[in-house]
Enzyme design. Structure first.
Site, PDB file in Angstrom:
ATOM      1  N   GLU A   1       1.215   3.716   2.001  1.00 41.73           N
ATOM      2  CA  GLU A   1       1.898   4.058   3.254  1.00 41.73           C
ATOM      3  C   GLU A   1       3.201   3.267   3.399  1.00 41.73           C
ATOM      4  O   GLU A   1       4.211   3.790   3.887  1.00 41.73           O
ATOM      5  CB  GLU A   1       1.006   3.739   4.462  1.00 41.73           C
ATOM      6  CG  GLU A   1      -0.288   4.531   4.543  1.00 41.73           C
ATOM      7  CD  GLU A   1      -1.453   3.858   3.832  1.00 41.73           C
ATOM      8  OE1 GLU A   1      -1.229   3.243   2.765  1.00 41.73           O
ATOM      9  OE2 GLU A   1      -2.585   3.941   4.325  1.00 41.73           O
TER      10      GLU A   1
ATOM     11  N   PRO B   1     -24.918   3.906 -29.659  1.00 39.97           N
ATOM     12  CA  PRO B   1     -26.094   4.596 -29.141  1.00 39.97           C
ATOM     13  C   PRO B   1     -27.147   3.673 -28.538  1.00 39.97           C
ATOM     14  O   PRO B   1     -27.812   4.060 -27.571  1.00 39.97           O
ATOM     15  CB  PRO B   1     -26.652   5.326 -30.369  1.00 39.97           C
ATOM     16  CG  PRO B   1     -25.838   4.930 -31.535  1.00 39.97           C
ATOM     17  CD  PRO B   1     -24.620   4.220 -31.077  1.00 39.97           C
ATOM     18  N   THR B   2     -27.302   2.475 -29.090  1.00 43.73           N
ATOM     19  CA  THR B   2     -28.335   1.571 -28.562  1.00 43.73           C
ATOM     20  C   THR B   2     -27.962   1.122 -27.159  1.00 43.73           C
ATOM     21  O   THR B   2     -28.772   1.193 -26.217  1.00 43.73           O
ATOM     22  CB  THR B   2     -28.494   0.343 -29.487  1.00 43.73           C
ATOM     23  OG1 THR B   2     -28.724   0.804 -30.815  1.00 43.73           O
ATOM     24  CG2 THR B   2     -29.637  -0.541 -29.036  1.00 43.73           C
TER      25      THR B   2
ATOM     26  N   ALA C   1     -18.087  10.476 -29.114  1.00 40.87           N
ATOM     27  CA  ALA C   1     -17.607  11.566 -29.960  1.00 40.87           C
ATOM     28  C   ALA C   1     -18.701  11.867 -30.966  1.00 40.87           C
ATOM     29  O   ALA C   1     -19.264  10.949 -31.560  1.00 40.87           O
ATOM     30  CB  ALA C   1     -16.329  11.154 -30.678  1.00 40.87           C
TER      31      ALA C   1
ATOM     32  N   HIS D   1       0.842  -1.196   0.000  1.00 42.50           N
ATOM     33  CA  HIS D   1       0.000   0.000   0.000  1.00 42.50           C
ATOM     34  C   HIS D   1       0.880   1.250   0.000  1.00 42.50           C
ATOM     35  O   HIS D   1       2.084   1.181   0.265  1.00 42.50           O
ATOM     36  CB  HIS D   1      -0.930  -0.019   1.221  1.00 42.50           C
ATOM     37  CG  HIS D   1      -2.007  -1.071   1.123  1.00 42.50           C
ATOM     38  ND1 HIS D   1      -3.021  -1.198   2.036  1.00 42.50           N
ATOM     39  CD2 HIS D   1      -2.226  -2.038   0.184  1.00 42.50           C
ATOM     40  CE1 HIS D   1      -3.819  -2.204   1.679  1.00 42.50           C
ATOM     41  NE2 HIS D   1      -3.350  -2.725   0.564  1.00 42.50           N
TER      42      HIS D   1
ATOM     43  N   ALA E   1     -22.359   9.601 -37.179  1.00 42.07           N
ATOM     44  CA  ALA E   1     -21.990   9.145 -38.525  1.00 42.07           C
ATOM     45  C   ALA E   1     -22.827   9.940 -39.520  1.00 42.07           C
ATOM     46  O   ALA E   1     -23.855  10.526 -39.159  1.00 42.07           O
ATOM     47  CB  ALA E   1     -22.263   7.648 -38.683  1.00 42.07           C
TER      48      ALA E   1
ATOM     49  N   LEU F   1     -10.000  -1.804 -29.439  1.00 45.36           N
ATOM     50  CA  LEU F   1     -10.235  -1.396 -28.043  1.00 45.36           C
ATOM     51  C   LEU F   1      -8.981  -1.452 -27.173  1.00 45.36           C
ATOM     52  O   LEU F   1      -9.067  -1.617 -25.960  1.00 45.36           O
ATOM     53  CB  LEU F   1     -11.369  -2.235 -27.410  1.00 45.36           C
ATOM     54  CG  LEU F   1     -12.728  -2.151 -28.112  1.00 45.36           C
ATOM     55  CD1 LEU F   1     -13.749  -3.051 -27.410  1.00 45.36           C
ATOM     56  CD2 LEU F   1     -13.248  -0.717 -28.152  1.00 45.36           C
TER      57      LEU F   1
ATOM     58  N   CYS G   1      -5.629   1.492   6.203  1.00 37.40           N
ATOM     59  CA  CYS G   1      -6.436   0.280   6.409  1.00 37.40           C
ATOM     60  C   CYS G   1      -6.044  -0.396   7.713  1.00 37.40           C
ATOM     61  O   CYS G   1      -4.958  -0.214   8.242  1.00 37.40           O
ATOM     62  CB  CYS G   1      -6.280  -0.676   5.231  1.00 37.40           C
ATOM     63  SG  CYS G   1      -4.709  -1.545   5.218  1.00 37.40           S
TER      64      CYS G   1
ATOM     65  N   CYS H   1      -1.965  -1.248   7.337  1.00 37.01           N
ATOM     66  CA  CYS H   1      -1.108  -0.058   7.288  1.00 37.01           C
ATOM     67  C   CYS H   1      -1.085   0.646   8.632  1.00 37.01           C
ATOM     68  O   CYS H   1      -0.086   1.266   8.991  1.00 37.01           O
ATOM     69  CB  CYS H   1      -1.609   0.894   6.221  1.00 37.01           C
ATOM     70  SG  CYS H   1      -1.366   0.217   4.592  1.00 37.01           S
TER      71      CYS H   1
HETATM   72  N1  LIG Z   1     -19.030   8.180 -32.154  1.00 34.16           N
HETATM   73  C1  LIG Z   1     -18.977   7.365 -31.120  1.00 34.16           C
HETATM   74  O1  LIG Z   1     -18.603   7.775 -30.023  1.00 34.16           O
HETATM   75  C2  LIG Z   1     -19.353   5.928 -31.312  1.00 34.16           C
HETATM   76  C3  LIG Z   1     -19.027   5.000 -30.292  1.00 34.16           C
HETATM   77  C4  LIG Z   1     -19.424   3.686 -30.476  1.00 34.16           C
HETATM   78  C5  LIG Z   1     -20.129   3.328 -31.626  1.00 34.16           C
HETATM   79  N2  LIG Z   1     -20.395   4.248 -32.568  1.00 34.16           N
HETATM   80  C6  LIG Z   1     -21.151   3.877 -33.779  1.00 34.16           C
HETATM   81  O2  LIG Z   1     -22.380   3.328 -33.355  1.00 34.16           O
HETATM   82  C7  LIG Z   1     -22.839   2.450 -34.360  1.00 34.16           C
HETATM   83  C8  LIG Z   1     -23.360   1.189 -33.729  1.00 34.16           C
HETATM   84  O3  LIG Z   1     -24.319   1.532 -32.791  1.00 34.16           O
HETATM   85  P1  LIG Z   1     -25.545   0.585 -32.484  1.00 34.16           P
HETATM   86  O4  LIG Z   1     -26.471   1.372 -31.654  1.00 34.16           O
HETATM   87  O5  LIG Z   1     -26.005   0.004 -33.751  1.00 34.16           O
HETATM   88  O6  LIG Z   1     -24.881  -0.609 -31.695  1.00 34.16           O
HETATM   89  P2  LIG Z   1     -24.383  -0.825 -30.203  1.00 34.16           P
HETATM   90  O7  LIG Z   1     -25.026   0.101 -29.257  1.00 34.16           O
HETATM   91  O8  LIG Z   1     -22.893  -0.917 -30.229  1.00 34.16           O
HETATM   92  O9  LIG Z   1     -24.910  -2.294 -29.969  1.00 34.16           O
HETATM   93  C9  LIG Z   1     -26.277  -2.497 -29.802  1.00 34.16           C
HETATM   94  C10 LIG Z   1     -26.542  -3.958 -29.646  1.00 34.16           C
HETATM   95  O10 LIG Z   1     -26.011  -4.406 -28.410  1.00 34.16           O
HETATM   96  C11 LIG Z   1     -26.720  -5.577 -28.055  1.00 34.16           C
HETATM   97  N3  LIG Z   1     -27.118  -5.524 -26.663  1.00 34.16           N
HETATM   98  C12 LIG Z   1     -26.863  -6.457 -25.743  1.00 34.16           C
HETATM   99  N4  LIG Z   1     -27.421  -6.167 -24.589  1.00 34.16           N
HETATM  100  C13 LIG Z   1     -28.075  -4.991 -24.749  1.00 34.16           C
HETATM  101  C14 LIG Z   1     -28.886  -4.211 -23.916  1.00 34.16           C
HETATM  102  N5  LIG Z   1     -29.126  -4.533 -22.638  1.00 34.16           N
HETATM  103  N6  LIG Z   1     -29.426  -3.101 -24.423  1.00 34.16           N
HETATM  104  C15 LIG Z   1     -29.209  -2.731 -25.682  1.00 34.16           C
HETATM  105  N7  LIG Z   1     -28.456  -3.448 -26.549  1.00 34.16           N
HETATM  106  C16 LIG Z   1     -27.885  -4.574 -26.079  1.00 34.16           C
HETATM  107  C17 LIG Z   1     -27.978  -5.629 -28.926  1.00 34.16           C
HETATM  108  O11 LIG Z   1     -27.796  -6.617 -29.919  1.00 34.16           O
HETATM  109  P3  LIG Z   1     -27.766  -8.179 -29.567  1.00 34.16           P
HETATM  110  O12 LIG Z   1     -28.734  -8.342 -28.423  1.00 34.16           O
HETATM  111  O13 LIG Z   1     -28.204  -8.818 -30.821  1.00 34.16           O
HETATM  112  O14 LIG Z   1     -26.375  -8.483 -29.194  1.00 34.16           O
HETATM  113  C18 LIG Z   1     -27.992  -4.281 -29.588  1.00 34.16           C
HETATM  114  O15 LIG Z   1     -28.585  -4.303 -30.854  1.00 34.16           O
HETATM  115  C19 LIG Z   1     -21.667   2.203 -35.282  1.00 34.16           C
HETATM  116  O16 LIG Z   1     -21.897   2.909 -36.486  1.00 34.16           O
HETATM  117  C20 LIG Z   1     -20.501   2.802 -34.573  1.00 34.16           C
HETATM  118  O17 LIG Z   1     -19.547   3.338 -35.459  1.00 34.16           O
HETATM  119  C21 LIG Z   1     -20.018   5.533 -32.441  1.00 34.16           C
END
Ligand SMILES: NC(=O)c1ccc[n+]([C@@H]2O[C@H](COP(=O)([O-])OP(=O)(O)OC[C@H]3O[C@@H](n4cnc5c(N)ncnc54)[C@H](OP(=O)(O)O)[C@@H]3O)[C@@H](O)[C@H]2O)c1
Length: 375
Positions: free
Chosen positions: A58, A303-304, A159, A56, A167, A209, A81, A90
């Site tokens: 310390e 985004p998803t 970003a 740690h 995109a 990554l 701790c 410590c």
């Molecule tokens: N500019 C940026 O910062 C940035 C960063 C990252 C990505 N992107 C862009 O984002 C795009 C992809 O985005 P996307 O929205 O299609 O994909 P995403 O968010 O990477 O993946 C979504 C998928 O994750 C899976 N998933 C598993 N568990 C989930 C849950 N609890 N909730 C939601 N989804 C879950 C689902 O498919 P399954 O269940 O079939 O596995 C879902 O369709 C790409 O074009 C990439 O280049 C941009």
């Protein structure tokens, strides 16, 4: 607390800087820095917790101070701790070294480690807590949040263009942000224990990554665990860059997924599907990561997945890199987060803004609305 000596304030600032050197290397432990002052108030030794299982902060500082620690003051960012884990307590080491006074910033909330201040006081040492507590807590926000919530701290990073697109309409996206922003994002990765993307991002971008930081050799970086959330085990294919062996990888798949093709390529974790909505259960994902000693997560989207994390209340901080460009069409930075009307908007407090090359970096934290019983 009593007025601290100026040398103690300076030493605490230094201890907070030292602690930050451990970011990304110490989980499941916190980052901690320590400065030992001799009896005359001069710096005699410095140390920080470098990695889990190692000494740690310390202990490093006491070793550096040697005999000069006797009658001196230990200034440390976290309450010392009081338990024997992989290393000895410590508090006892400070007593044995003849330290006369201990000044710490943040009390240890971890039930197994707490009690160090009491042990020190019972040994006749003058103990004070709370010096620069806010600054020290900010440096340990991931670990403190993880202890408090029982799940990893989650930082969502994205970003986007100024109009919030990731995109163009035809799907092209490289590179939205500047080299300066991308370098900064690699520092966020280096400080995280795990980086997460969804299967959509894995399919679209085949991201590697990994962490690359100019001026740092590979052995100075602890690469985060690369996690792909791929319910059907159909987005990560043999040959995917995330399977390149340069850093640990974990593919999270559904309990019923056919993942035979990943055997021998990467560890998989089988998780229940989300009870509603798409994909896997996010609490189960976060628990599985916590069980693997992950205390801080960098959520890179897309985004998803980001929408699902926000809907689940599982985002603790947001870092957005906004590029001065406009697209007008194309996917938005955030998908459905379960918000349907303006009163449900997730409000954030901006905690920092910075210019990175041409871009703007905005750091914000969700405003936590107090429940009635908290008022
Ligand atoms: N500019 C940026 O910062 C940035 C960063 C990252 C990505 N992107 C862009 O984002 C795009 C992809 O985005 P996307 O929205 O299609 O994909 P995403 O968010 O990477 O993946 C979504 C998928 O994750 C899976 N998933 C598993 N568990 C989930 C849950 N609890 N909730 C939601 N989804 C879950 C689902 O498919 P399954 O269940 O079939 O596995 C879902 O369709 C790409 O074009 C990439 O280049 C941009």
């Amino acid at each position: 607390m009593a007025t601290p000596a100026p040398a103690e304030i300076t030493a605490m600032r230094r201890a907070i800087e030292l602690a930050a050197r451990g970011l990304g290397h110490t989980s499941p432990n916190p980052v901690v820095g320590c400065v030992v002052l001799d009896a005359a108030g001069r710096t005699a030794g410095e140390g920080w917790h470098r990695r889990a299982g190692g000494p740690h902060a310390e202990i490093h500082a006491l070793r550096a101070a040697g005999e000069r620690a006797r009658g001196g003051t230990a200034v440390v960012t976290l309450e010392p701790c009081d338990h024997t884990g992989r290393t000895g307590p410590c508090a006892q080491a400070l007593i044995d070294a003849g330290i006369a006074r201990v000044v710490y910033a943040v009390s240890d909330p971890n039930p197994t480690a707490t009690g160090g201040a009491l042990t020190l006081a019972e040994a006749g040492i003058d103990v004070e807590g709370g010096l620069l507590a806010d600054e020290a807590a900010a440096g340990n926000e991931a670990w403190l949040t993880a202890v408090l919530r029982g799940r990893p701290f989650v930082l969502w990073k994205y970003a986007a263009t100024l109009d919030g697109r990731i995109a163009a309409a035809d799907g092209t996206s490289r590179w939205i942000s500047s080299p300066e922003s991308r370098a900064d994002a690699h520092r966020l990765r280096a400080a995280a224990d795990a980086v997460i993307v969804g299967s959509g991002t894995a399919r679209a971008d085949d991201p590697q990554l990994g962490v690359r930081i100019a001026g740092l050799a590979d052995d100075e970086i602890t690469p985060p665990l690369r996690v792909v959330v791929d319910s059907g085990a159909d987005a990560v294919k043999p040959g995917a860059r995330v399977l390149d062996g340069t850093a640990p990888t974990l593919i999270a798949v559904a309990e019923d997924a056919d993942a035979g093709h990943l055997e021998g390529l990467a560890p998989i974790v089988r998780l229940p599907r989300a009870p509603q909505g798409r994909g896997l259960s996010l609490p189960a994902l976060l628990q599985a990561l916590y069980d693997r000693d992950v205390r801080s997560v960098l959520l890179e989207g897309g985004p998803t997945l980001a929408g699902a994390f926000l809907a689940a209340g599982a985002v603790d901080k947001v870092v957005g890199y906004l590029a001065p460009a406009l697209l007008g069409a194309g996917p938005a930075v955030l998908g459905d987060a379960g918000i349907t009307t303006i009163t449900q908007a997730l409000r954030l407090d901006v905690t920092d803004t910075a210019r990175l090359g041409p871009d703007l970096r905005i750091t914000a934290v969700p405003v936590r609305t107090a429940r009635p019983e908290e008022n």
